[in-house]
Design an enzyme around this catalytic site. Structure first.
Site, PDB file in Angstrom:
ATOM      1  N   ASP A   1      -9.911 -23.692  -7.304  1.00  0.00           N
ATOM      2  CA  ASP A   1      -8.970 -22.816  -6.597  1.00  0.00           C
ATOM      3  C   ASP A   1      -8.960 -23.110  -5.099  1.00  0.00           C
ATOM      4  O   ASP A   1      -8.091 -22.624  -4.374  1.00  0.00           O
ATOM      5  CB  ASP A   1      -9.421 -21.362  -6.801  1.00  0.00           C
ATOM      6  CG  ASP A   1      -8.329 -20.466  -7.315  1.00  0.00           C
ATOM      7  OD1 ASP A   1      -7.207 -20.962  -7.533  1.00  0.00           O
ATOM      8  OD2 ASP A   1      -8.598 -19.271  -7.505  1.00  0.00           O
TER       9      ASP A   1
ATOM     10  N   LYS B   1      -2.642 -20.918 -18.037  1.00  0.00           N
ATOM     11  CA  LYS B   1      -3.521 -21.935 -17.461  1.00  0.00           C
ATOM     12  C   LYS B   1      -4.371 -22.592 -18.548  1.00  0.00           C
ATOM     13  O   LYS B   1      -4.461 -23.819 -18.629  1.00  0.00           O
ATOM     14  CB  LYS B   1      -4.418 -21.301 -16.387  1.00  0.00           C
ATOM     15  CG  LYS B   1      -3.658 -20.916 -15.123  1.00  0.00           C
ATOM     16  CD  LYS B   1      -4.453 -20.018 -14.184  1.00  0.00           C
ATOM     17  CE  LYS B   1      -3.579 -19.626 -12.996  1.00  0.00           C
ATOM     18  NZ  LYS B   1      -4.202 -18.637 -12.104  1.00  0.00           N
TER      19      LYS B   1
ATOM     20  N   GLN C   1      -9.689 -15.328 -11.526  1.00  0.00           N
ATOM     21  CA  GLN C   1      -8.317 -14.849 -11.384  1.00  0.00           C
ATOM     22  C   GLN C   1      -8.259 -13.671 -10.412  1.00  0.00           C
ATOM     23  O   GLN C   1      -9.053 -12.731 -10.505  1.00  0.00           O
ATOM     24  CB  GLN C   1      -7.763 -14.450 -12.762  1.00  0.00           C
ATOM     25  CG  GLN C   1      -6.303 -14.049 -12.756  1.00  0.00           C
ATOM     26  CD  GLN C   1      -5.354 -15.209 -12.462  1.00  0.00           C
ATOM     27  OE1 GLN C   1      -5.695 -16.382 -12.663  1.00  0.00           O
ATOM     28  NE2 GLN C   1      -4.165 -14.907 -11.975  1.00  0.00           N
TER      29      GLN C   1
HETATM   30  N1  GUN Z   1      -3.585 -14.924  -8.927  1.00  0.00           N
HETATM   31  C1  GUN Z   1      -2.314 -15.345  -8.731  1.00  0.00           C
HETATM   32  N2  GUN Z   1      -2.307 -16.663  -8.381  1.00  0.00           N
HETATM   33  C2  GUN Z   1      -3.590 -17.069  -8.359  1.00  0.00           C
HETATM   34  C3  GUN Z   1      -4.219 -18.320  -8.077  1.00  0.00           C
HETATM   35  O1  GUN Z   1      -3.594 -19.333  -7.755  1.00  0.00           O
HETATM   36  N3  GUN Z   1      -5.573 -18.334  -8.164  1.00  0.00           N
HETATM   37  C4  GUN Z   1      -6.281 -17.224  -8.489  1.00  0.00           C
HETATM   38  N4  GUN Z   1      -7.603 -17.342  -8.544  1.00  0.00           N
HETATM   39  N5  GUN Z   1      -5.731 -16.055  -8.767  1.00  0.00           N
HETATM   40  C5  GUN Z   1      -4.392 -15.971  -8.697  1.00  0.00           C
END
Ligand code: GUN
Length: 277
Positions: free
Chosen positions: A107, A40, A84
């Site tokens: 998110d 990311k 995350q």
């Molecule tokens: N863990 C796996 N996919 C995601 C996501 O799209 N957002 C977040 N915050 N954690 C994740």
């Protein structure tokens, strides 16, 4: 490939231009999460955004994490905050999501953004379902009256996926692992999205001929010869014989999640800049 960093994106922030800023917060040292977080932040940097990771140890308290979030909420140069998931079991994820400034919630997991999505109002929408919708609409632009079946009811994928498909005038059936007769429900789906995390759950004979099949599942499965493979919810080799379009795992939905995170960060940056000018 064109050099994307040569056209750096900037938002005008109270008169001084700067790149949109994203912070990804990682608690603990889960290996898969570390890889996702790196992808990311690296993509943000490639696109000319500012990307950074804030790390907390596995035994960080909820209060530690809430204090970090408060500091990020207060930073002018950060437009997007992503915590995350999964978080360690001793931390309440819903309380943590509620602490993120909704204007920086790239998110889309704050209750305000979730509520806006369900009301059909402008919202920051969770990245994975948004990416899935983009994939579906690249194949079929008008979803009016299509029967969409979603397997999974998580806050991060299943529920917002169903809301997005409903907004597109699809007829949506939300199912989960306890749904009775799930295979026959799936067989009626023009669009099937599976987000359960159960490798190989969806068999070829669950799929309607020519259906669009989106596989969000990622499960690490031990290989007989040693090592691990990442497997989707869908038995790909069977499903590909029947479906009209299907995403693989890995490298199907994953890159779309990252692309939509970048889009949400730019959207949040523009909205904040417009509000504060
Ligand atoms: N863990 C796996 N996919 C995601 C996501 O799209 N957002 C977040 N915050 N954690 C994740």
């Amino acid at each position: 490939m064109p050099k994307l960093s040569s056209t750096r994106l900037q938002v005008n922030w109270t008169g001084s231009p700067r790149a949109p800023g994203l912070t990804v917060v990682l608690v603990g040292d889960d290996q898969a999460s570390q890889i996702y977080v790196q992808s990311k932040v690296r993509m943000a940097e490639r696109l000319g955004l500012h990307g950074e990771v804030e790390r907390l140890p596995d035994d960080a308290s909820e209060a530690d994490l809430l204090a970090r979030i408060a500091a990020l909420n207060a930073r002018d140069d950060i437009d997007g905050i992503l915590i995350q998931l999964p978080l360690p079991a001793h931390i309440d994820a819903l309380r943590v999501m509620a602490a993120v400034d909704p204007a920086k919630d790239v998110d889309g997991l704050h209750a305000l953004n979730a509520g806006r999505l369900f009301h059909g109002d402008d919202a920051l929408v969770p990245c994975t379902p948004l990416g899935c919708l983009r994939l579906i609409k690249s194949i079929r632009s008008d979803l009016t009256g299509a029967h969409a079946v979603v397997i999974g009811s998580s806050n991060i994928v299943g529920k917002p996926m169903a809301a997005l498909l409903l907004q597109e005038q699809a007829t949506v059936t939300q199912t989960h692992i306890h749904t009775r007769g799930i295979s026959s429900i799936c067989r009626q789906a023009d669009i099937l999205v599976s987000a359960v995390g159960k490798a190989g759950l969806v068999r070829g004979d669950w799929i309607k001929p020519q259906a669009i099949v989106i596989d969000v599942g990622t499960t690490r499965v031990e290989k007989p010869e040693g090592g691990y493979a990442v497997c989707g919810d869908v038995s790909f080799d069977e499903a590909v014989q029947v479906a009209g379009a299907i995403t693989p795992v890995p490298r199907g939905v994953g890159p779309m999640t990252i692309a939509c995170l970048m889009e949400n960060t730019v959207k949040a940056a523009k909205a904040r800049a417009a509000r504060l000018q």
